[in-house]
Design an enzyme around this catalytic site. Structure first.
Site, PDB file in Angstrom:
ATOM      1  N   HIS A   6     -31.277  26.569 -46.649  1.00 35.77           N
ATOM      2  CA  HIS A   6     -30.944  26.829 -47.998  1.00 35.77           C
ATOM      3  C   HIS A   6     -32.016  27.538 -48.835  1.00 35.77           C
ATOM      4  CE1 HIS A   6     -29.614  25.367 -51.958  1.00 35.77           C
ATOM      5  NE2 HIS A   6     -28.193  25.437 -51.520  1.00 35.77           N
TER       6      HIS A   6
ATOM      7  N   GLN B 225     -26.980  18.035 -46.194  1.00 40.18           N
ATOM      8  CA  GLN B 225     -25.789  18.356 -45.779  1.00 40.18           C
ATOM      9  C   GLN B 225     -25.612  17.280 -44.613  1.00 40.18           C
ATOM     10  OE1 GLN B 225     -23.164  20.074 -46.354  1.00 40.18           O
ATOM     11  NE2 GLN B 225     -24.487  21.280 -48.112  1.00 40.18           N
TER      12      GLN B 225
ATOM     13  N   CYS C 248     -26.142  30.000 -51.158  1.00 41.97           N
ATOM     14  CA  CYS C 248     -27.644  29.819 -51.257  1.00 41.97           C
ATOM     15  C   CYS C 248     -28.184  29.829 -49.976  1.00 41.97           C
ATOM     16  CB  CYS C 248     -27.849  28.664 -51.970  1.00 41.97           C
ATOM     17  SG  CYS C 248     -27.310  28.770 -53.661  1.00 41.97           S
TER      18      CYS C 248
ATOM     19  N   ASP D 270     -34.582  18.549 -44.542  1.00 44.67           N
ATOM     20  CA  ASP D 270     -33.869  18.908 -45.660  1.00 44.67           C
ATOM     21  C   ASP D 270     -32.579  18.253 -44.978  1.00 44.67           C
ATOM     22  OD1 ASP D 270     -31.727  19.593 -47.304  1.00 44.67           O
ATOM     23  OD2 ASP D 270     -32.428  21.580 -47.339  1.00 44.67           O
TER      24      ASP D 270
ATOM     25  N   LYS E 151     -23.789  14.820 -52.987  1.00 47.85           N
ATOM     26  CA  LYS E 151     -23.381  15.483 -51.755  1.00 47.85           C
ATOM     27  C   LYS E 151     -22.772  14.394 -50.873  1.00 47.85           C
ATOM     28  CE  LYS E 151     -25.805  20.004 -51.933  1.00 47.85           C
ATOM     29  NZ  LYS E 151     -24.871  20.981 -51.970  1.00 47.85           N
TER      30      LYS E 151
END
Ligand SMILES: Cc1ncc(COP(=O)(O)O)c(C=O)c1O
Ligand SMILES: Cc1ncc(COP(=O)(O)O)c(C=O)c1O
Lengths: 146, 406, 406, 146
Positions: free
Chosen positions: B123, B203, B364, B200, B226
């Protein structure tokens, strides 16, 4: 036809349909009558930024009036830009600069007026007005030099 | 415990909403999830009864809210199984967390000619901060390639871990394609060469169980919004040793110990990295969101979403006009696809008109799109409250899209 | 229009709360204000009906929320009378806004031996970022002194604006003493020497009308949570020309235009400075908070608070055991004081026990305390909903404090 | 007296009062019986950080037991640290390290248990346990060297 008449005509055309599907079909149909940009004008500098779909827009100045051609890889975007061109084409710069585009709301395409950067409508209008402004500025300064 | 989908849906008021005359099908969960009533009410109760500025106040409200805030930190610690509460730094989101690490850690360890390794799946938030850092330091950003299925090529990764590699930053799960990266193995490989790894997890947090000690990652981050929590809440986990070694990121109230015009000494962990008035509301809401997920069980959420992914993939794969992008062996909750001859933007508008909220564009993750040779996809992403029936609605709408635009 | 205090109080649910058996008197408004129902309900309605990720989505929810978000930007523009909407950058608070300017602007304009000018009144958030910047650049942080009343010495200020001064950063209103600085004149003086000025308006936004064009400040910032808005909302105003010239601060989604591994181009203003998923909730809540203040009128709020300040000052000044700190000719909404022979911390605990929430300590302004030769004060700070009766409650509690500790 | 007995005794003393004022008066009174730190130990290194009031704490190790002295410029803080010393004073390091301090909740001083950094109670307890730990470590290693 005055800019107001043009808008009214478009509003009338859309008001014939209640259903969003019919409205969108009409929009897509309109896209087909777009004064298509010449392939050699499909350059990066004519690309409007901020759209999810790609839109090219080109303008020329003739007899104190502005004429546009455009294209897009998305058919709905094509419909929208062709709507705008129908309204603006062949007008003097001043009228384009001052034009109010709220009529898009009235034809049931409100969603395209939101400031999301994905639809790029705002960018298209801005770009058309910028063209008009550039021509006007040039015109005014040419005059002064006379 | 059975997964009572109707009961779960009942907790999300927005799912009752009608869009364009159709009941909303919300398939944009990778962008942000909806919030359960418990979270909405937690935020509201906070402002009705508890609101105040925390940590330094001696009055009751401040003591009470400070306690709740620090309890939330403990909850987050448990949720990702960090060893110590002080290793949990609250940020406003994943983007800020990664910027913090790039600034406070990356700037210290990176020299001219050094390398930061990321993957082609990242991302923008796990790409641009490193790119800017590398430019500042005259260092190199190296990108591990992906294969056509959208998986990071592991052999390439291992080869690229070189003597100049000072940092690895990898997504846990790709937001564009749904690929689950084998982060544990990737971290182990980096650690063999003493290279620290940031994961990261934006998600991942709402889909799979996270265990930072098992992963042994050096940094891990995710966004509350999220994961059923409020906007403005984010988490950065960092190993104590590294956090201790780092300079502060933002400066101001809260993060200082003693301030004079000549010299300022910084507060201890985690406060050193939490400058300014903390967003108490969002952190209390985040705690409630984690409670919500725990009440369902991450495993149950995972199997429910797996069933959706399988059913959805099956339905879409059967349509000859559709190409699915991202077919990794291990993936979750995301289907990215395109129609032949229909622009995703056009399709998105028709989907919207039929009440289906999904996302079109590059998500993104422009480099992923460049790699796949496309400009964007149509992305459907699932959450705990989605249903098979909603996928059937999607299939119906696909028919409509093709009818109107095909 | 009369100022209907009971009606106003009725809008703040928390004021109904009992603390230690007494109805809450909330005098900690400089730390954070309470929230009116309209703000609480705006946030709640957002999560119930509208929640989504904005700006890039084509679906209805995203279009709608984007519109609301950008309307909020326009509202903020009007509230501080900025010339252009693009000059309004949303941040998570004042601290972040100042850090942004120090990083993206300060780093560009400051060279070795240059100077940044602040005052002795600054909050740590408008001090430490400049201190860190100066250290990095081998530049000097210069501090304009204050007099015994807590006013910035204007003659000194003018003299200190020197050929090496590259930046001035001043608070609009002191959070420790309530002093209103003559920022307009100070800005004019700096501009005569072409020095840009940042104004830290954290304590101003809820008390006085702000007009950034009239002030002609180059940057202005404030926090939503100190102005009846949600936590996590903040505003940075910057002049277009300066913002255009600056590099981005945080990097990630939203703030980019085109991203490749080789090179990234940035989005236009204001998005260039808004990396990551924006905190939509808090910004919509902020709009409602500004509407709330506008509905009362900043002038009315100002005169109400002036009356409170005068009455409170009178009551406290009459007590021979009390010393008031901060007696500027122009001040607002804040009374800082100490008892002879009673430690402020002890007093704070007794105040709390009697239901009065106020703040004790250094108020994140240690240098102010150092200058006054004390370690902290007891601070009472007023908001739009406070009353004369509540000040009487304070006076009663002062009796109790003296009885128990005197 | 065992550590449990000490806590129970304190709980009993406080339970005699219902009113917060009486409880606080008792606390303030207790502060007066604090084993006061010697002025020359009132150094920066004995200052506990994170308190709004200043607290100095000093410890010594004698016959395998830890003894504390302290002082504070705030009388309530003084009361609290004296409570802690009453519980911990003269115990072997191990007992201090393992001690549970939830009894403060039971005596109606819950507000001092919150993790706000202003009251510093947590820092005080931490510091006392750190002293105990340091003495124990030293003791254990001294033993090994024997
Ligand atoms: C004058 C002043 N500046 C800056 C700040 C920092 O604001 P925030 O903590 O909301 O970032 C505050 C409040 O804490 C303040 O009073
Ligand atoms: C994989 C990934 N990383 C980072 C981010 C950035 O998260 P946020 O925008 O909440 O900071 C996102 C979501 O936008 C994401 O999907």
């Amino acid at each position: 036809m005055s800019i107001e008449d043009r808008k009214q005509k478009i509003i009338a055309e859309f008001s014939m349909f209640d259903d969003w599907m019919d409205k969108y079909n009409l929009l897509i149909e309109m896209g087909k009558s777009l004064p298509v940009i010449d392939p050699h004008h499909k350059t990066k500098s004519n690309l409007i930024s901020g759209c999810q779909s790609r839109v090219w827009l080109q303008a020329r100045y003739e007899n104190n009036r502005v004429y546009f051609t455009a294209n897009s890889d998305a058919v709905i975007t094509k419909g929208i830009v062709s709507l705008l061109i129908r309204v603006f084409n062949g007008l003097p710069p001043k009228e384009i600069i001052e034009a109010d585009t709220a009529f898009l709301d009235k034809i049931g395409l409100k969603e395209h007026l939101s400031p999301t950067r994905s639809n790029g409508l705002t960018s298209m209008i801005k770009q058309m007005k910028l063209y008009a402004l550039a021509f006007k500025t040039k015109h005014d300064s040419d005059k002064k030099e006379d | 415990m059975t997964y009572d989908i109707e009961k779960i849906r009942g907790q999300f008021p927005i799912l009752q909403r009608e869009i364009n005359g159709k009941s909303l099908v919300y398939f944009d969960n990778a962008a942000t999830t909806q919030k359960p009533l418990s979270v909405i009410e937690r935020v509201s109760a906070y402002y009705r009864n508890e609101n105040c500025n925390i940590h330094r106040g001696v009055h009751f409200l401040s003591q009470e809210a400070t306690q709740e805030f620090e309890d939330a930190r403990e909850k987050v610690r448990g949720f990702i199984n960090a060893g110590r509460k002080e290793e949990i730094i609250f940020t406003k989101g994943t983007t800020e967390a990664i910027n913090l690490v790039a600034y406070s850690f990356g700037r210290n360890i990176l020299g001219q000619g050094d390398e930061v390794l990321i993957t082609a799946l990242e991302h923008h938030s796990n790409l641009v901060p490193w790119q800017v850092l590398c430019r500042e330091k005259n260092a190199f950003l190296r990108v591990v390639p992906i294969n056509n299925k959208g998986e990071v090529v592991q052999e390439a990764y291992k080869k690229m871990l070189g003597p100049r590699t000072k940092m690895v930053a990898i997504g846990h799960i790709s937001n564009a394609l749904g690929t689950i990266n084998p982060v544990r193995e990737m971290i182990a490989a980096a650690h063999e060469k003493n290279i620290p790894v940031l994961v990261d997890g934006a998600q991942a947090a709402s889909h799979i169980k996270i265990d930072v000690q098992e992963l042994d990652c050096d940094f891990y981050c995710f966004s509350g919004h999220k994961a059923y929590g409020p906007m403005g809440s984010g988490v950065l986990f960092g190993k104590t040793r590294l956090l201790e070694s780092m300079d502060p990121y933002q400066c101001g109230g809260e993060m200082v110990d003693r301030v004079t015009f000549e010299k300022t000494t910084y507060n201890e962990l985690p406060f050193k990295f939490e400058a300014g008035t903390p967003n108490v509301e969002s952190i209390l809401g985040l705690k409630t969101a984690l409670d919500f997920m725990d009440s369902l069980g991450m495993d149950s959420i995972g199997s429910h979403e797996k069933a959706l992914l399988e059913y959805g993939t099956e339905q879409l794969a059967r349509d000859p006009d559709i190409t699915i992008y991202g077919t990794a062996d291990r993936k979750t909750s995301i289907i990215s696809f395109l129609f032949k001859n229909i622009h995703p933007y056009d399709a998105g508008i028709i989907f919207d008109k039929t009440g289906i909220a999904l996302r079109t564009g590059n998500h993104c993750a422009q480099p992923v799109m460049d790699r796949l040779g496309i400009s964007g996809t149509i992305r459907v992403s699932f959450g705990a409250y989605n249903t098979i029936q909603e996928i059937d609605r999607l299939v119906e709408s696909i028919g409509m899209v093709k009818k109107m635009l095909g």
